[in-house]
Design a protein around this motif. Structure first.
Motif, PDB file in Angstrom:
ATOM      1  N   THR A 150     -14.902  38.687  44.107  1.00 41.63           N
ATOM      2  CA  THR A 150     -15.077  39.320  42.799  1.00 41.63           C
ATOM      3  C   THR A 150     -16.265  38.706  42.060  1.00 41.63           C
ATOM      4  O   THR A 150     -17.119  39.424  41.530  1.00 41.63           O
ATOM      5  N   ALA A 151     -16.334  37.380  42.035  1.00 48.32           N
ATOM      6  CA  ALA A 151     -17.449  36.697  41.365  1.00 48.32           C
ATOM      7  C   ALA A 151     -18.773  37.007  42.063  1.00 48.32           C
ATOM      8  O   ALA A 151     -19.804  37.190  41.405  1.00 48.32           O
ATOM      9  N   GLY A 152     -18.747  37.073  43.383  1.00 47.57           N
ATOM     10  CA  GLY A 152     -19.955  37.377  44.146  1.00 47.57           C
ATOM     11  C   GLY A 152     -20.478  38.780  43.871  1.00 47.57           C
ATOM     12  O   GLY A 152     -21.694  38.990  43.733  1.00 47.57           O
ATOM     13  N   GLU A 153     -19.591  39.741  43.783  1.00 49.52           N
ATOM     14  CA  GLU A 153     -20.001  41.118  43.473  1.00 49.52           C
ATOM     15  C   GLU A 153     -20.612  41.190  42.074  1.00 49.52           C
ATOM     16  O   GLU A 153     -21.607  41.882  41.861  1.00 49.52           O
ATOM     17  N   ILE A 184     -10.992  33.171  39.409  1.00 50.98           N
ATOM     18  CA  ILE A 184     -11.604  34.412  39.896  1.00 50.98           C
ATOM     19  C   ILE A 184     -11.867  34.271  41.397  1.00 50.98           C
ATOM     20  O   ILE A 184     -12.416  33.271  41.843  1.00 50.98           O
ATOM     21  N   MET A 185     -11.484  35.275  42.154  1.00 53.58           N
ATOM     22  CA  MET A 185     -11.703  35.255  43.602  1.00 53.58           C
ATOM     23  C   MET A 185     -13.212  35.242  43.905  1.00 53.58           C
ATOM     24  O   MET A 185     -13.988  35.923  43.212  1.00 53.58           O
ATOM     25  N   GLY A 206     -23.954  34.596  48.700  1.00 58.01           N
ATOM     26  CA  GLY A 206     -23.117  34.383  49.877  1.00 58.01           C
ATOM     27  C   GLY A 206     -21.680  34.202  49.435  1.00 58.01           C
ATOM     28  O   GLY A 206     -21.398  33.360  48.573  1.00 58.01           O
ATOM     29  N   ILE A 207     -20.796  34.998  49.986  1.00 59.30           N
ATOM     30  CA  ILE A 207     -19.390  34.936  49.605  1.00 59.30           C
ATOM     31  C   ILE A 207     -18.628  34.194  50.702  1.00 59.30           C
ATOM     32  O   ILE A 207     -18.630  34.612  51.865  1.00 59.30           O
ATOM     33  N   TYR A 208     -17.999  33.096  50.318  1.00 59.71           N
ATOM     34  CA  TYR A 208     -17.228  32.262  51.232  1.00 59.71           C
ATOM     35  C   TYR A 208     -15.765  32.262  50.802  1.00 59.71           C
ATOM     36  O   TYR A 208     -15.426  32.780  49.733  1.00 59.71           O
TER      37      TYR A 208
END
Length: 138
Positions: free
Chosen positions: A105-108, A101-102, A119-121
């Motif tokens: 996508t996981a962060g959202e 999973i990108m 925090g999306i890296y």
């Protein structure tokens, strides 16, 4: 199995590391040792809300959630360049990868289920259970 209790618990990697958490008597996919500081310290601090929400992510995607970093001692946090106010120091944060999973996508999804710090890296997602909401792209 170690039943989740409310708040941040303290655990021993050497004594309890192989144990799985459980929620309402049901075994989760997470062992205590997965939350250990990478410096080898025996003490591990883990927030119950963190484990519960990680299990929701695991169940939603039906894919492994890999914990790259969770609890950190002050010395290790300084060594890796972590914030002086890092939620990792309190046992309330994880840097994770959801296999296949990108991170965006996981962060959202993490935001949708109530993680207050996300925090999306490029290669991972930071999730935490801080008091106030904070979202960022690193």
């Amino acid at each position: 199995m170690i039943e989740i209790e409310y708040g941040v618990g303290e655990f021993s990697k050497s004594k309890e590391g192989e144990e799985y958490f459980s929620i309402n008597g049901k075994k989760t996919n997470f062992q205590i040792k997965e939350f250990a500081c990478k410096d080898g310290t025996d003490l591990i601090k883990i927030d119950d809300e963190l484990v519960e929400k990680l299990q929701i992510i695991r169940a939603y995607y039906n894919k492994p959630v890999i914990i790259n970093s969770a609890y950190r001692t002050y010395a290790h946090n300084r060594k890796v360049g972590g914030s002086a106010n890092s939620q990792h120091l309190l046992g309330k944060a994880c840097d994770i990868v959801v296999k296949g999973i990108m991170p965006k996508t996981a962060g959202e999804f993490a935001k949708k289920i109530g993680f207050r710090g996300v925090g999306i890296y490029k290669d991972f997602v930071h999730v935490d259970t801080r008091k106030d909401i904070s979202y960022w792209v690193g």
